[in-house]
Structure formats: structure tokens, C-alpha cells
Design a protein around this motif. Structure first.
Motif, mmCIF file in Angstrom:
data_model
loop_
_atom_site.group_PDB
_atom_site.id
_atom_site.type_symbol
_atom_site.label_atom_id
_atom_site.label_comp_id
_atom_site.label_asym_id
_atom_site.label_seq_id
_atom_site.Cartn_x
_atom_site.Cartn_y
_atom_site.Cartn_z
ATOM 1 N N SER A 1 -1.187 -5.501 7.238
ATOM 2 C CA SER A 1 -2.567 -5.719 6.781
ATOM 3 C C SER A 1 -2.651 -5.924 5.286
ATOM 4 O O SER A 1 -3.723 -6.134 4.764
ATOM 5 C CB SER A 1 -3.440 -4.537 7.182
ATOM 6 O OG SER A 1 -2.952 -3.366 6.548
ATOM 7 N N ASN A 2 -1.532 -5.842 4.599
ATOM 8 C CA ASN A 2 -1.578 -5.998 3.152
ATOM 9 C C ASN A 2 -1.128 -7.389 2.729
ATOM 10 O O ASN A 2 -0.729 -7.596 1.621
ATOM 11 C CB ASN A 2 -0.698 -4.937 2.469
ATOM 12 C CG ASN A 2 -1.085 -4.739 1.024
ATOM 13 O OD1 ASN A 2 -2.244 -4.829 0.688
ATOM 14 N ND2 ASN A 2 -0.108 -4.495 0.184
ATOM 15 N N PRO B 1 0.847 -1.197 0.000
ATOM 16 C CA PRO B 1 0.000 0.000 0.000
ATOM 17 C C PRO B 1 0.880 1.244 0.000
ATOM 18 O O PRO B 1 2.001 1.171 0.469
ATOM 19 C CB PRO B 1 -0.786 -0.128 1.305
ATOM 20 C CG PRO B 1 -0.003 -1.058 2.164
ATOM 21 C CD PRO B 1 0.800 -1.925 1.246
ATOM 22 N N PRO B 2 0.406 2.316 -0.490
ATOM 23 C CA PRO B 2 -0.920 2.559 -1.066
ATOM 24 C C PRO B 2 -1.010 2.212 -2.547
ATOM 25 O O PRO B 2 -2.065 2.344 -3.137
ATOM 26 C CB PRO B 2 -1.137 4.042 -0.844
ATOM 27 C CG PRO B 2 0.235 4.626 -0.934
ATOM 28 C CD PRO B 2 1.158 3.575 -0.356
ATOM 29 N N ALA B 3 0.092 1.772 -3.154
ATOM 30 C CA ALA B 3 0.079 1.475 -4.593
ATOM 31 C C ALA B 3 -0.939 0.399 -4.936
ATOM 32 O O ALA B 3 -1.620 0.478 -5.954
ATOM 33 C CB ALA B 3 1.462 1.058 -5.059
ATOM 34 N N THR B 4 -1.051 -0.606 -4.103
ATOM 35 C CA THR B 4 -2.005 -1.693 -4.317
ATOM 36 C C THR B 4 -2.717 -1.955 -2.999
ATOM 37 O O THR B 4 -2.165 -2.601 -2.114
ATOM 38 C CB THR B 4 -1.285 -2.970 -4.792
ATOM 39 O OG1 THR B 4 -0.501 -2.654 -5.944
ATOM 40 C CG2 THR B 4 -2.274 -4.058 -5.143
ATOM 41 N N PRO B 5 -3.925 -1.444 -2.827
ATOM 42 C CA PRO B 5 -4.609 -1.587 -1.543
ATOM 43 C C PRO B 5 -4.972 -3.028 -1.190
ATOM 44 O O PRO B 5 -4.948 -3.399 -0.030
ATOM 45 C CB PRO B 5 -5.858 -0.724 -1.680
ATOM 46 C CG PRO B 5 -5.973 -0.371 -3.112
ATOM 47 C CD PRO B 5 -4.670 -0.653 -3.775
ATOM 48 N N VAL B 6 -5.298 -3.842 -2.177
ATOM 49 C CA VAL B 6 -5.649 -5.244 -1.932
ATOM 50 C C VAL B 6 -4.753 -6.106 -2.817
ATOM 51 O O VAL B 6 -4.718 -5.928 -4.026
ATOM 52 C CB VAL B 6 -7.131 -5.525 -2.259
ATOM 53 C CG1 VAL B 6 -7.440 -6.994 -2.096
ATOM 54 C CG2 VAL B 6 -8.038 -4.692 -1.370
ATOM 55 N N VAL C 1 4.026 0.537 6.608
ATOM 56 C CA VAL C 1 4.050 1.705 5.738
ATOM 57 C C VAL C 1 3.676 2.916 6.573
ATOM 58 O O VAL C 1 2.540 3.018 7.046
ATOM 59 C CB VAL C 1 3.101 1.522 4.536
ATOM 60 C CG1 VAL C 1 3.146 2.742 3.635
ATOM 61 C CG2 VAL C 1 3.455 0.262 3.766
ATOM 62 N N ARG C 2 4.631 3.787 6.778
ATOM 63 C CA ARG C 2 4.391 4.979 7.609
ATOM 64 C C ARG C 2 3.339 5.873 6.989
ATOM 65 O O ARG C 2 3.297 6.072 5.788
ATOM 66 C CB ARG C 2 5.678 5.764 7.782
ATOM 67 C CG ARG C 2 6.666 5.057 8.642
ATOM 68 C CD ARG C 2 7.852 5.920 8.866
ATOM 69 N NE ARG C 2 8.771 5.244 9.770
ATOM 70 C CZ ARG C 2 9.910 5.750 10.155
ATOM 71 N NH1 ARG C 2 10.290 6.934 9.714
ATOM 72 N NH2 ARG C 2 10.682 5.089 10.979
ATOM 73 N N GLY C 3 2.492 6.406 7.849
ATOM 74 C CA GLY C 3 1.487 7.364 7.424
ATOM 75 C C GLY C 3 0.269 6.752 6.771
ATOM 76 O O GLY C 3 -0.670 7.446 6.444
ATOM 77 N N SER C 4 0.260 5.454 6.582
ATOM 78 C CA SER C 4 -0.894 4.849 5.925
ATOM 79 C C SER C 4 -1.856 4.232 6.934
ATOM 80 O O SER C 4 -2.961 3.862 6.573
ATOM 81 C CB SER C 4 -0.439 3.759 4.956
ATOM 82 O OG SER C 4 0.037 2.636 5.664
ATOM 83 N N GLY C 5 -1.394 4.088 8.170
ATOM 84 C CA GLY C 5 -2.228 3.447 9.166
ATOM 85 C C GLY C 5 -2.306 1.954 8.966
ATOM 86 O O GLY C 5 -3.073 1.275 9.608
#
Length: 79
Positions: A74-75, A10-15, A66-70
């Protein structure tokens, strides 16, 4: 190298699916081995390499923070 492998974190590929991970692993092994499709006598070692790279990718994605993504751990690939 391996320009067709997309970023899977993430955030490039959320799932991220298992198919995404396997496709990236396959592209990597193809590039490194120089074979798009191995001969029958190399098929087993080729497939084992794809499985090993896919497992390492899942482990990496599962451990990344991943900093700042929360998002943290989880990915991991979804089935």
C-alpha cells in the motif's frame, strides 16, 4: 553512502510520492556516477539510469510487506 536518501517505506514515510522516488533515484545515480550534473554527452544515459532506479524503487515499495503495520503493497508511490 547516499546519506541524503530518506527511507521511503512505512512507517518512516507514510505517503510516498513520485517526486520522493525520483529524488532518491537521482541521489543514488549522482553518487554512483560521481556527477552532480552530467555533461551533455552523458545526459541520456544518466536520465535513463535515474528512470531505471526509480522504477526498481517503485517495484520494491509495491512489493514490501511491513510486519505489524497492517500495510502491504500500500505504500506504492502516489501521483
Amino acid at each position: 553512502m547516499c546519506r541524503s536518501i530518506k527511507t521511503l517505506r512505512p512507517p518512516a514515510t507514510p505517503v510516498v510520492t513520485d517526486e520522493d522516488v525520483r529524488a532518491a533515484a537521482l541521489q543514488y545515480v549522482r553518487k554512483i556516477s560521481g556527477f552532480r550534473a552530467p555533461a551533455a554527452h552523458n545526459r541520456a544515459v544518466f536520465d535513463e539510469a535515474v528512470d531505471a532506479v526509480a522504477a526498481a524503487t517503485r517495484e520494491l515499495l509495491g512489493g514490501l510487506q511491513v510486519r505489524g503495520s497492517g500495510q502491504s503493497r500500500s505504500n506504492a508511490p502516489q501521483n
